[in-house]
Design a protein around this motif. Sequence first.
Motif, PDB file in Angstrom:
ATOM      1  N   GLU A  49      -3.933 -19.479  16.862  1.00  0.00           N
ATOM      2  CA  GLU A  49      -3.098 -19.438  15.650  1.00  0.00           C
ATOM      3  C   GLU A  49      -1.739 -18.800  15.917  1.00  0.00           C
ATOM      4  O   GLU A  49      -0.731 -19.219  15.366  1.00  0.00           O
ATOM      5  CB  GLU A  49      -3.828 -18.704  14.527  1.00  0.00           C
ATOM      6  CG  GLU A  49      -4.918 -19.545  13.900  1.00  0.00           C
ATOM      7  CD  GLU A  49      -5.510 -18.925  12.641  1.00  0.00           C
ATOM      8  OE1 GLU A  49      -4.789 -18.874  11.619  1.00  0.00           O
ATOM      9  OE2 GLU A  49      -6.677 -18.512  12.704  1.00  0.00           O
TER      10      GLU A  49
ATOM     11  N   GLU B 265       8.316 -24.300   7.027  1.00  0.00           N
ATOM     12  CA  GLU B 265       7.518 -25.434   6.533  1.00  0.00           C
ATOM     13  C   GLU B 265       6.877 -26.188   7.686  1.00  0.00           C
ATOM     14  O   GLU B 265       5.739 -26.635   7.584  1.00  0.00           O
ATOM     15  CB  GLU B 265       8.380 -26.381   5.700  1.00  0.00           C
ATOM     16  CG  GLU B 265       8.422 -26.023   4.252  1.00  0.00           C
ATOM     17  CD  GLU B 265       8.895 -27.188   3.390  1.00  0.00           C
ATOM     18  OE1 GLU B 265       8.945 -28.348   3.860  1.00  0.00           O
ATOM     19  OE2 GLU B 265       9.201 -26.918   2.230  1.00  0.00           O
TER      20      GLU B 265
ATOM     21  N   ALA C 104       3.990 -24.138   8.789  1.00  0.00           N
ATOM     22  CA  ALA C 104       2.900 -24.251   7.816  1.00  0.00           C
ATOM     23  C   ALA C 104       2.138 -25.565   7.996  1.00  0.00           C
ATOM     24  O   ALA C 104       0.910 -25.597   7.895  1.00  0.00           O
ATOM     25  CB  ALA C 104       3.440 -24.136   6.390  1.00  0.00           C
ATOM     26  N   TYR C 105       2.878 -26.637   8.270  1.00  0.00           N
ATOM     27  CA  TYR C 105       2.244 -27.937   8.523  1.00  0.00           C
ATOM     28  C   TYR C 105       1.294 -27.845   9.718  1.00  0.00           C
ATOM     29  O   TYR C 105       0.126 -28.230   9.637  1.00  0.00           O
ATOM     30  CB  TYR C 105       3.309 -29.005   8.768  1.00  0.00           C
ATOM     31  CG  TYR C 105       2.755 -30.258   9.409  1.00  0.00           C
ATOM     32  CD1 TYR C 105       2.095 -31.222   8.648  1.00  0.00           C
ATOM     33  CD2 TYR C 105       2.874 -30.469  10.783  1.00  0.00           C
ATOM     34  CE1 TYR C 105       1.570 -32.361   9.240  1.00  0.00           C
ATOM     35  CE2 TYR C 105       2.350 -31.603  11.375  1.00  0.00           C
ATOM     36  CZ  TYR C 105       1.697 -32.546  10.608  1.00  0.00           C
ATOM     37  OH  TYR C 105       1.176 -33.660  11.197  1.00  0.00           O
TER      38      TYR C 105
ATOM     39  N   HIS D 123      -0.036 -25.258  11.109  1.00  0.00           N
ATOM     40  CA  HIS D 123      -1.151 -24.342  10.826  1.00  0.00           C
ATOM     41  C   HIS D 123      -2.206 -25.040   9.967  1.00  0.00           C
ATOM     42  O   HIS D 123      -3.405 -24.962  10.243  1.00  0.00           O
ATOM     43  CB  HIS D 123      -0.651 -23.078  10.146  1.00  0.00           C
ATOM     44  CG  HIS D 123      -1.735 -22.063  10.007  1.00  0.00           C
ATOM     45  ND1 HIS D 123      -2.587 -22.031   8.925  1.00  0.00           N
ATOM     46  CD2 HIS D 123      -2.137 -21.081  10.842  1.00  0.00           C
ATOM     47  CE1 HIS D 123      -3.455 -21.057   9.089  1.00  0.00           C
ATOM     48  NE2 HIS D 123      -3.207 -20.464  10.246  1.00  0.00           N
ATOM     49  N   GLN D 124      -1.775 -25.721   8.916  1.00  0.00           N
ATOM     50  CA  GLN D 124      -2.713 -26.393   8.011  1.00  0.00           C
ATOM     51  C   GLN D 124      -3.505 -27.482   8.728  1.00  0.00           C
ATOM     52  O   GLN D 124      -4.730 -27.557   8.590  1.00  0.00           O
ATOM     53  CB  GLN D 124      -1.971 -26.996   6.811  1.00  0.00           C
ATOM     54  CG  GLN D 124      -2.861 -27.738   5.837  1.00  0.00           C
ATOM     55  CD  GLN D 124      -3.923 -26.849   5.208  1.00  0.00           C
ATOM     56  OE1 GLN D 124      -3.680 -25.686   4.921  1.00  0.00           O
ATOM     57  NE2 GLN D 124      -5.118 -27.391   5.002  1.00  0.00           N
TER      58      GLN D 124
ATOM     59  N   GLY E 263      -6.358 -25.172   9.350  1.00  0.00           N
ATOM     60  CA  GLY E 263      -6.790 -25.140   7.962  1.00  0.00           C
ATOM     61  C   GLY E 263      -7.603 -26.337   7.536  1.00  0.00           C
ATOM     62  O   GLY E 263      -7.942 -26.470   6.364  1.00  0.00           O
ATOM     63  N   ASN E 264      -7.923 -27.218   8.464  1.00  0.00           N
ATOM     64  CA  ASN E 264      -8.685 -28.394   8.062  1.00  0.00           C
ATOM     65  C   ASN E 264     -10.169 -28.045   7.940  1.00  0.00           C
ATOM     66  O   ASN E 264     -10.657 -27.137   8.613  1.00  0.00           O
ATOM     67  CB  ASN E 264      -8.431 -29.569   9.030  1.00  0.00           C
ATOM     68  CG  ASN E 264      -9.125 -29.403  10.350  1.00  0.00           C
ATOM     69  OD1 ASN E 264     -10.345 -29.494  10.432  1.00  0.00           O
ATOM     70  ND2 ASN E 264      -8.354 -29.171  11.398  1.00  0.00           N
TER      71      ASN E 264
END
Length: 183
Positions: A24, A48, A51-52, A54-55, A59-60
Amino acid sequence: IGRGAESPASGEIRCMAALRPLAEGDIPAVARLFSRVYPHAHWVSHSECEAYFHQIFFGNPWLDPELPSWLAHEGSRVVGFIGVVPRPMRYRGRSLRAAVVSQLMVDQERPNSTAAALLLRKALAGPQALTISDGANDASRRMWEALGGLNSALYSLQWRRLLRPAQFALQRVSTRARTAAML
């Protein structure tokens, strides 16, 4: 995997990056690499873009430590990345684990690097039963095929149904004008 050596035939240096699973804390470096490789990408901000990444990769809902994304680095500098998104699938009623690979990128300052091939090979060598790509350019398609992958032309088509064609056309013209102004 270690450092490359000088090729005796050409006198050219071939860099071989070290590979490790993405953590991470690597996301800011991956976002910076993305900005270097794709300078015309249209993110509102660097945060942004972070964040993309990371998600998508942490974050999936199918996150699987046995199917990590991979980072190529030379010392402390990130020189390559391949994203791996685990996906559960079913085939003939049987559950199987799939990996969707995406965002294969290598620093443009390393044109003779083997990092892209090493990253793709590492992603393909995981414990998944099926590996698919969500998009590729010609170079990565050729690399994929050289490593034994198949290209399915029918599934490679991208269809769009425009709900607002005039708005789409205006947006395309505006984007092209901004891109031309940057050059």
